[in-house]
Design a protein around this motif. Structure first.
Motif, PDB file in Angstrom:
ATOM      1  N   MET A   1       0.853  -1.199   0.000  1.00  0.00           N
ATOM      2  CA  MET A   1       0.000   0.000   0.000  1.00  0.00           C
ATOM      3  C   MET A   1       0.882   1.240   0.000  1.00  0.00           C
ATOM      4  O   MET A   1       1.854   1.336   0.741  1.00  0.00           O
ATOM      5  CB  MET A   1      -0.916   0.016   1.227  1.00  0.00           C
ATOM      6  CG  MET A   1      -1.646   1.343   1.416  1.00  0.00           C
ATOM      7  SD  MET A   1      -2.651   1.424   2.906  1.00  0.00           S
ATOM      8  CE  MET A   1      -4.065   0.477   2.375  1.00  0.00           C
ATOM      9  N   ARG A   2       0.478   2.228  -0.795  1.00  0.00           N
ATOM     10  CA  ARG A   2       1.218   3.481  -0.884  1.00  0.00           C
ATOM     11  C   ARG A   2       0.503   4.546  -0.051  1.00  0.00           C
ATOM     12  O   ARG A   2      -0.698   4.752  -0.187  1.00  0.00           O
ATOM     13  CB  ARG A   2       1.361   3.937  -2.325  1.00  0.00           C
ATOM     14  CG  ARG A   2       1.974   2.885  -3.229  1.00  0.00           C
ATOM     15  CD  ARG A   2       2.210   3.408  -4.625  1.00  0.00           C
ATOM     16  NE  ARG A   2       3.377   4.270  -4.674  1.00  0.00           N
ATOM     17  CZ  ARG A   2       4.629   3.812  -4.819  1.00  0.00           C
ATOM     18  NH1 ARG A   2       4.850   2.514  -4.900  1.00  0.00           N
ATOM     19  NH2 ARG A   2       5.640   4.653  -4.881  1.00  0.00           N
ATOM     20  N   VAL A   3       1.264   5.204   0.818  1.00  0.00           N
ATOM     21  CA  VAL A   3       0.736   6.252   1.695  1.00  0.00           C
ATOM     22  C   VAL A   3       1.440   7.557   1.345  1.00  0.00           C
ATOM     23  O   VAL A   3       2.661   7.656   1.435  1.00  0.00           O
ATOM     24  CB  VAL A   3       0.964   5.906   3.184  1.00  0.00           C
ATOM     25  CG1 VAL A   3       0.499   7.068   4.062  1.00  0.00           C
ATOM     26  CG2 VAL A   3       0.232   4.630   3.554  1.00  0.00           C
ATOM     27  N   VAL A  30       3.588  -1.247   3.957  1.00  0.00           N
ATOM     28  CA  VAL A  30       3.298   0.135   3.591  1.00  0.00           C
ATOM     29  C   VAL A  30       4.522   0.778   2.947  1.00  0.00           C
ATOM     30  O   VAL A  30       5.651   0.626   3.430  1.00  0.00           O
ATOM     31  CB  VAL A  30       2.867   0.942   4.831  1.00  0.00           C
ATOM     32  CG1 VAL A  30       2.855   2.432   4.525  1.00  0.00           C
ATOM     33  CG2 VAL A  30       1.496   0.489   5.289  1.00  0.00           C
ATOM     34  N   PRO A  32       5.621   4.483   2.209  1.00  0.00           N
ATOM     35  CA  PRO A  32       5.314   5.904   2.354  1.00  0.00           C
ATOM     36  C   PRO A  32       6.008   6.725   1.266  1.00  0.00           C
ATOM     37  O   PRO A  32       7.119   6.401   0.839  1.00  0.00           O
ATOM     38  CB  PRO A  32       5.871   6.268   3.733  1.00  0.00           C
ATOM     39  CG  PRO A  32       6.313   4.978   4.356  1.00  0.00           C
ATOM     40  CD  PRO A  32       6.550   4.030   3.245  1.00  0.00           C
ATOM     41  N   ILE A 125      -5.163   2.172   7.831  1.00  0.00           N
ATOM     42  CA  ILE A 125      -4.154   1.755   6.852  1.00  0.00           C
ATOM     43  C   ILE A 125      -4.063   0.232   6.810  1.00  0.00           C
ATOM     44  O   ILE A 125      -4.025  -0.382   5.733  1.00  0.00           O
ATOM     45  CB  ILE A 125      -2.787   2.371   7.197  1.00  0.00           C
ATOM     46  CG1 ILE A 125      -2.862   3.900   7.119  1.00  0.00           C
ATOM     47  CG2 ILE A 125      -1.707   1.853   6.253  1.00  0.00           C
ATOM     48  CD1 ILE A 125      -1.596   4.611   7.566  1.00  0.00           C
ATOM     49  N   ASN A 126      -4.045  -0.399   7.979  1.00  0.00           N
ATOM     50  CA  ASN A 126      -3.926  -1.858   8.049  1.00  0.00           C
ATOM     51  C   ASN A 126      -5.113  -2.553   7.381  1.00  0.00           C
ATOM     52  O   ASN A 126      -4.943  -3.575   6.702  1.00  0.00           O
ATOM     53  CB  ASN A 126      -3.827  -2.292   9.510  1.00  0.00           C
ATOM     54  CG  ASN A 126      -3.602  -3.781   9.670  1.00  0.00           C
ATOM     55  OD1 ASN A 126      -2.626  -4.343   9.184  1.00  0.00           O
ATOM     56  ND2 ASN A 126      -4.516  -4.447  10.357  1.00  0.00           N
ATOM     57  N   LEU A 129      -4.817  -3.338   3.664  1.00  0.00           N
ATOM     58  CA  LEU A 129      -3.716  -4.181   3.186  1.00  0.00           C
ATOM     59  C   LEU A 129      -4.174  -5.538   2.667  1.00  0.00           C
ATOM     60  O   LEU A 129      -3.348  -6.331   2.213  1.00  0.00           O
ATOM     61  CB  LEU A 129      -2.689  -4.380   4.312  1.00  0.00           C
ATOM     62  CG  LEU A 129      -1.930  -3.127   4.750  1.00  0.00           C
ATOM     63  CD1 LEU A 129      -1.019  -3.434   5.928  1.00  0.00           C
ATOM     64  CD2 LEU A 129      -1.128  -2.545   3.591  1.00  0.00           C
ATOM     65  N   ARG A 133      -2.720  -7.696   5.800  1.00  0.00           N
ATOM     66  CA  ARG A 133      -3.000  -6.949   7.024  1.00  0.00           C
ATOM     67  C   ARG A 133      -2.678  -7.779   8.263  1.00  0.00           C
ATOM     68  O   ARG A 133      -2.766  -9.009   8.245  1.00  0.00           O
ATOM     69  CB  ARG A 133      -4.464  -6.511   7.053  1.00  0.00           C
ATOM     70  CG  ARG A 133      -5.484  -7.606   7.165  1.00  0.00           C
ATOM     71  CD  ARG A 133      -6.893  -7.016   7.262  1.00  0.00           C
ATOM     72  NE  ARG A 133      -7.915  -8.047   7.332  1.00  0.00           N
ATOM     73  CZ  ARG A 133      -8.518  -8.573   6.290  1.00  0.00           C
ATOM     74  NH1 ARG A 133      -8.164  -8.170   5.066  1.00  0.00           N
ATOM     75  NH2 ARG A 133      -9.443  -9.497   6.436  1.00  0.00           N
TER      76      ARG A 133
END
Length: 278
Positions: A1-3, A30, A32, A125-126, A129, A133
């Motif tokens: 995942m992109r934050v 994640v 970032p 956020i989790n 995923l 996750r």
């Protein structure tokens, strides 16, 4: 995942960098994105930053006193909101409170930098995923382990880098906003807070009670008189739903047709009663 981590100003940049370094320790899946300097923000926006904004699945906005009205913050928040649900655009407030926000930032669910609120952010956020996750208990344990590091780092940054001391918003501005909210609330139709099914149930119970009283099964004309008085208010509320809800409209017609009089007993029954020896 992109934050995507958005910042503007020296204090905000340092906080954003701390979050960038901390996030993968808690959630290793994640990735970032953080632009180290304002110069890169200006010269590379049309390429790297634009692409990252489009690919981000969560946006974290680092909001401080110095950047609360920053064009960059507002621009990136707007760009994130076009491709993400509002619940995935998360302004984190450092040294300010949600009441300090104004303009476009108010549409998002802003939270102050605190352990409970940041835990909720990590949970959001989790949850995105998928198969990667962490289970809830594992997430809690990992968060408990790494939270003190972030808390201490952010505290050091806020103490080391001075922020503006003047009020973020003037008292008059806050008062005007409160007045606007009060006016908007007063103009809102009451039916927005009423469930049509509850109104329908109220009408049905009213009718049943009337019929019981009219048949003299449980009491008497004085009760029917009280029901008649109540019917006006009930009908007034029901009219607001009748146009949109056929069941309410039908019950309202039955309310209007009620007699509010005790039904007269059959005369033959009266004669039979007279013949009784007691």
């Amino acid at each position: 995942m992109r934050v995507f981590i958005s910042w503007s100003g020296e204090q905000s940049r340092a906080v954003a960098e701390a979050i960038r370094d901390w996030l993968p320790r808690v959630l290793q899946s994640v990735v970032p994105y953080f632009t180290p300097t304002d110069i890169e923000k200006g010269t590379r926006w049309s390429t790297d930053i634009a692409q990252e904004l489009e690919q981000a699945q969560v946006g974290v906005l680092c909001i401080t006193r110095e950047n609360i009205s920053s064009d960059w913050i507002l621009f990136e928040a707007g760009a994130l909101s076009k491709s993400l649900d509002k619940g995935h655009v998360c302004p984190i407030l450092f040294g300010i409170t949600p009441t300090d926000l104004s303009g476009p930032l108010k549409q998002f669910q802003a939270t102050e930098f605190s352990k409970p609120d940041f835990h909720k952010l990590i949970g959001v956020i989790n949850s995105g995923l998928g198969d990667r996750r962490l289970p809830p208990k594992t997430l809690d344990a990992v968060f408990e382990k790494w939270w003190p590091d972030l808390e201490n780092r952010v505290s050091e940054i806020l103490n080391a880098i001075a922020a503006p001391t003047e009020p973020v918003r003037r008292d008059r501005e806050l008062i005007e906003e409160i007045l606007s909210l009060v006016r908007a609330t007063s103009l809102r139709t009451p039916t927005e807070h009423l469930n049509p099914r509850a109104v329908e149930d109220l009408l049905e119970r009213f009718i049943v009670l009337h019929d019981d009283q009219a048949q003299a099964e449980s009491g008497y004309q004085d009760v029917l008189d009280q029901l008649k008085e109540m019917s006006r208010s009930i009908a007034h509320i029901a009219k607001r739903f009748a146009e949109r809800n056929p069941a309410v409209a039908k019950s309202l017609e039955r309310i209007h047709a009620l007699s509010f009089r005790v039904a007269k007993k059959n005369s033959s029954s009266d004669d039979e009663d007279d013949e009784l020896p007691f």
